[in-house]
Design a protein around this motif. Sequence first.
Motif, PDB file in Angstrom:
ATOM      1  N   GLN A   1      18.461  97.381 -15.210  1.00  0.00           N
ATOM      2  CA  GLN A   1      19.744  96.965 -15.565  1.00  0.00           C
ATOM      3  C   GLN A   1      19.656  96.321 -16.818  1.00  0.00           C
ATOM      4  O   GLN A   1      18.502  95.517 -17.185  1.00  0.00           O
ATOM      5  N   LEU A   2      20.574  96.527 -17.857  1.00  0.00           N
ATOM      6  CA  LEU A   2      20.540  96.257 -19.108  1.00  0.00           C
ATOM      7  C   LEU A   2      21.966  95.643 -19.387  1.00  0.00           C
ATOM      8  O   LEU A   2      22.923  96.280 -19.518  1.00  0.00           O
ATOM      9  N   ALA A   3      22.038  94.151 -19.204  1.00  0.00           N
ATOM     10  CA  ALA A   3      23.538  93.552 -19.349  1.00  0.00           C
ATOM     11  C   ALA A   3      24.222  94.253 -18.136  1.00  0.00           C
ATOM     12  O   ALA A   3      23.937  94.056 -16.842  1.00  0.00           O
ATOM     13  N   SER A   4      25.518  94.844 -18.467  1.00  0.00           N
ATOM     14  CA  SER A   4      26.395  95.434 -17.343  1.00  0.00           C
ATOM     15  C   SER A   4      26.103  96.820 -17.321  1.00  0.00           C
ATOM     16  O   SER A   4      26.881  97.513 -16.533  1.00  0.00           O
TER      17      SER A   4
ATOM     18  N   LEU B   1      14.487 100.885 -25.832  1.00  0.00           N
ATOM     19  CA  LEU B   1      13.117 100.447 -24.923  1.00  0.00           C
ATOM     20  C   LEU B   1      12.939  99.031 -25.196  1.00  0.00           C
ATOM     21  O   LEU B   1      12.631  98.404 -24.169  1.00  0.00           O
ATOM     22  N   VAL B   2      12.872  98.508 -26.436  1.00  0.00           N
ATOM     23  CA  VAL B   2      12.774  97.111 -26.624  1.00  0.00           C
ATOM     24  C   VAL B   2      13.927  96.257 -25.871  1.00  0.00           C
ATOM     25  O   VAL B   2      13.341  95.139 -25.129  1.00  0.00           O
ATOM     26  N   ALA B   3      14.989  96.610 -26.165  1.00  0.00           N
ATOM     27  CA  ALA B   3      16.114  95.956 -25.312  1.00  0.00           C
ATOM     28  C   ALA B   3      15.809  95.773 -23.779  1.00  0.00           C
ATOM     29  O   ALA B   3      15.916  94.792 -23.067  1.00  0.00           O
TER      30      ALA B   3
ATOM     31  N   ARG C   1      15.984  94.253 -16.645  1.00  0.00           N
ATOM     32  CA  ARG C   1      15.703  93.795 -15.203  1.00  0.00           C
ATOM     33  C   ARG C   1      15.428  95.145 -14.556  1.00  0.00           C
ATOM     34  O   ARG C   1      16.262  96.205 -14.403  1.00  0.00           O
ATOM     35  N   ALA C   2      14.420  95.361 -14.039  1.00  0.00           N
ATOM     36  CA  ALA C   2      14.107  96.429 -13.130  1.00  0.00           C
ATOM     37  C   ALA C   2      14.522  96.156 -11.815  1.00  0.00           C
ATOM     38  O   ALA C   2      14.251  95.117 -11.112  1.00  0.00           O
TER      39      ALA C   2
END
Length: 134
Positions: free
Chosen positions: A27-30, A114-116, A122-123
Amino acid sequence: MLCEHNYLRALKLLPSERKEGNTRQVQLASNQFVIKVDGCARYTMDISITQLTGMLKGFTPLFLTVRLYHDAKVAEIIHHDYYQRIKPSYGYPNPQMHQKDEKYQLNAFLYDWLVACVESGRAVLNWDINDGLV
């Protein structure tokens, strides 16, 4: 150097069991993505990164195929958005309007993504209730 950094960060996002068909959600932001192990060989591993949620109307969801070379410890994009294999460089102009350094630009995008994910993502944990962890 860019592909070496991509390799190290990609390893952090792989499923805990690195077998063909296994997945891990991030999960990256929305936005939600799934990283799937597409194939494993002695010296390489192919993974796909697919965007599941958070797409903008009128844009195709993100899809990347990344090859990890374990012997050289590098990772690079080999396909993007279901298109043909990416060439190392393109003559310009060309009928498909590829940039001269498109492969580098895509690998730079992979680096940023990948950095973000490693720093802010969140995994999704897939805990089995029956094994006593929960």
